[in-house]
Design a protein around this motif. Structure first.
Motif, PDB file in Angstrom:
ATOM      1  N   GLY A   1       6.347   0.367   5.904  1.00  0.00           N
ATOM      2  CA  GLY A   1       5.944  -1.018   6.169  1.00  0.00           C
ATOM      3  C   GLY A   1       6.598  -1.605   7.408  1.00  0.00           C
ATOM      4  O   GLY A   1       5.993  -2.426   8.100  1.00  0.00           O
ATOM      5  N   LEU A   2       7.811  -1.199   7.700  1.00  0.00           N
ATOM      6  CA  LEU A   2       8.499  -1.702   8.892  1.00  0.00           C
ATOM      7  C   LEU A   2       8.132  -0.914  10.142  1.00  0.00           C
ATOM      8  O   LEU A   2       8.094  -1.464  11.237  1.00  0.00           O
ATOM      9  CB  LEU A   2      10.015  -1.670   8.677  1.00  0.00           C
ATOM     10  N   LEU A   3       7.860   0.370   9.984  1.00  0.00           N
ATOM     11  CA  LEU A   3       7.542   1.223  11.135  1.00  0.00           C
ATOM     12  C   LEU A   3       6.106   1.041  11.614  1.00  0.00           C
ATOM     13  O   LEU A   3       5.830   1.052  12.815  1.00  0.00           O
ATOM     14  CB  LEU A   3       7.787   2.683  10.753  1.00  0.00           C
ATOM     15  N   GLU A   4       5.192   0.848  10.690  1.00  0.00           N
ATOM     16  CA  GLU A   4       3.768   0.780  11.024  1.00  0.00           C
ATOM     17  C   GLU A   4       3.426  -0.299  12.058  1.00  0.00           C
ATOM     18  O   GLU A   4       2.682  -0.022  13.003  1.00  0.00           O
ATOM     19  CB  GLU A   4       2.951   0.599   9.739  1.00  0.00           C
ATOM     20  N   PRO A   5       3.951  -1.522  11.953  1.00  0.00           N
ATOM     21  CA  PRO A   5       3.595  -2.532  12.960  1.00  0.00           C
ATOM     22  C   PRO A   5       4.013  -2.142  14.387  1.00  0.00           C
ATOM     23  O   PRO A   5       3.301  -2.450  15.342  1.00  0.00           O
ATOM     24  CB  PRO A   5       4.327  -3.791  12.503  1.00  0.00           C
TER      25      PRO A   5
ATOM     26  N   LYS B   1      12.064   2.761  -0.985  1.00  0.00           N
ATOM     27  CA  LYS B   1      12.649   3.037   0.332  1.00  0.00           C
ATOM     28  C   LYS B   1      11.592   3.552   1.302  1.00  0.00           C
ATOM     29  O   LYS B   1      11.530   3.125   2.461  1.00  0.00           O
ATOM     30  CB  LYS B   1      13.798   4.043   0.228  1.00  0.00           C
ATOM     31  N   ALA B   2      10.765   4.471   0.849  1.00  0.00           N
ATOM     32  CA  ALA B   2       9.702   4.998   1.710  1.00  0.00           C
ATOM     33  C   ALA B   2       8.717   3.896   2.061  1.00  0.00           C
ATOM     34  O   ALA B   2       8.274   3.783   3.208  1.00  0.00           O
ATOM     35  CB  ALA B   2       8.989   6.157   1.022  1.00  0.00           C
ATOM     36  N   ALA B   3       8.371   3.063   1.082  1.00  0.00           N
ATOM     37  CA  ALA B   3       7.429   1.970   1.325  1.00  0.00           C
ATOM     38  C   ALA B   3       7.971   0.989   2.353  1.00  0.00           C
ATOM     39  O   ALA B   3       7.244   0.544   3.249  1.00  0.00           O
ATOM     40  CB  ALA B   3       7.114   1.250   0.017  1.00  0.00           C
ATOM     41  N   LEU B   4       9.234   0.643   2.246  1.00  0.00           N
ATOM     42  CA  LEU B   4       9.847  -0.266   3.229  1.00  0.00           C
ATOM     43  C   LEU B   4       9.895   0.376   4.614  1.00  0.00           C
ATOM     44  O   LEU B   4       9.626  -0.286   5.614  1.00  0.00           O
ATOM     45  CB  LEU B   4      11.247  -0.680   2.778  1.00  0.00           C
ATOM     46  N   ALA B   5      10.227   1.659   4.677  1.00  0.00           N
ATOM     47  CA  ALA B   5      10.276   2.353   5.968  1.00  0.00           C
ATOM     48  C   ALA B   5       8.895   2.369   6.612  1.00  0.00           C
ATOM     49  O   ALA B   5       8.746   2.056   7.805  1.00  0.00           O
ATOM     50  CB  ALA B   5      10.801   3.777   5.780  1.00  0.00           C
TER      51      ALA B   5
ATOM     52  N   VAL C   1       0.844  -1.204   0.000  1.00  0.00           N
ATOM     53  CA  VAL C   1       0.000   0.000   0.000  1.00  0.00           C
ATOM     54  C   VAL C   1       0.877   1.250   0.000  1.00  0.00           C
ATOM     55  O   VAL C   1       0.616   2.202  -0.749  1.00  0.00           O
ATOM     56  CB  VAL C   1      -0.964  -0.008   1.208  1.00  0.00           C
ATOM     57  N   ALA C   2       1.909   1.259   0.818  1.00  0.00           N
ATOM     58  CA  ALA C   2       2.797   2.422   0.866  1.00  0.00           C
ATOM     59  C   ALA C   2       3.482   2.630  -0.486  1.00  0.00           C
ATOM     60  O   ALA C   2       3.621   3.770  -0.951  1.00  0.00           O
ATOM     61  CB  ALA C   2       3.834   2.242   1.968  1.00  0.00           C
ATOM     62  N   PHE C   3       3.882   1.546  -1.136  1.00  0.00           N
ATOM     63  CA  PHE C   3       4.512   1.683  -2.447  1.00  0.00           C
ATOM     64  C   PHE C   3       3.518   2.192  -3.486  1.00  0.00           C
ATOM     65  O   PHE C   3       3.862   3.033  -4.323  1.00  0.00           O
ATOM     66  CB  PHE C   3       5.122   0.354  -2.900  1.00  0.00           C
ATOM     67  N   ALA C   4       2.290   1.695  -3.419  1.00  0.00           N
ATOM     68  CA  ALA C   4       1.267   2.148  -4.363  1.00  0.00           C
ATOM     69  C   ALA C   4       1.004   3.643  -4.208  1.00  0.00           C
ATOM     70  O   ALA C   4       0.738   4.335  -5.195  1.00  0.00           O
ATOM     71  CB  ALA C   4      -0.021   1.358  -4.155  1.00  0.00           C
ATOM     72  N   LEU C   5       1.103   4.134  -2.996  1.00  0.00           N
ATOM     73  CA  LEU C   5       0.846   5.558  -2.754  1.00  0.00           C
ATOM     74  C   LEU C   5       2.050   6.445  -3.061  1.00  0.00           C
ATOM     75  O   LEU C   5       1.893   7.583  -3.500  1.00  0.00           O
ATOM     76  CB  LEU C   5       0.396   5.770  -1.311  1.00  0.00           C
TER      77      LEU C   5
END
Length: 72
Positions: free
Chosen positions: A32-36, A26-30, A17-21
């Protein structure tokens, strides 16, 4: 095993979802890892608030049951 697979699925969905947005890996991985981690903290706070509310309601019910009724 179910918990682990659910956690991995959550991570993949968050990154996707972060990558799609953002269209930025790099932002998507950050995100995705921070959100949980943030979600875990938010869940803990949410549970504590609800536990306090349940305790307060139980105490109010006890007080009502113990207080003798006034007769007129």
């Amino acid at each position: 095993m179910k918990t682990v697979t659910y956690g991995l699925m959550h991570l993949v969905v968050a990154v996707a979802v972060a990558f799609a947005l953002t269209r930025n890996l790099k932002a998507a991985l950050a995100i995705g890892l921070l959100e949980p981690f943030i979600q875990t903290i938010a869940y803990t706070i949410h549970e504590k608030v609800w536990q306090r509310l349940r305790l307060r309601r139980a105490q109010e019910c006890e007080n009502v049951a113990v207080t003798p009724a006034l007769t007129t």
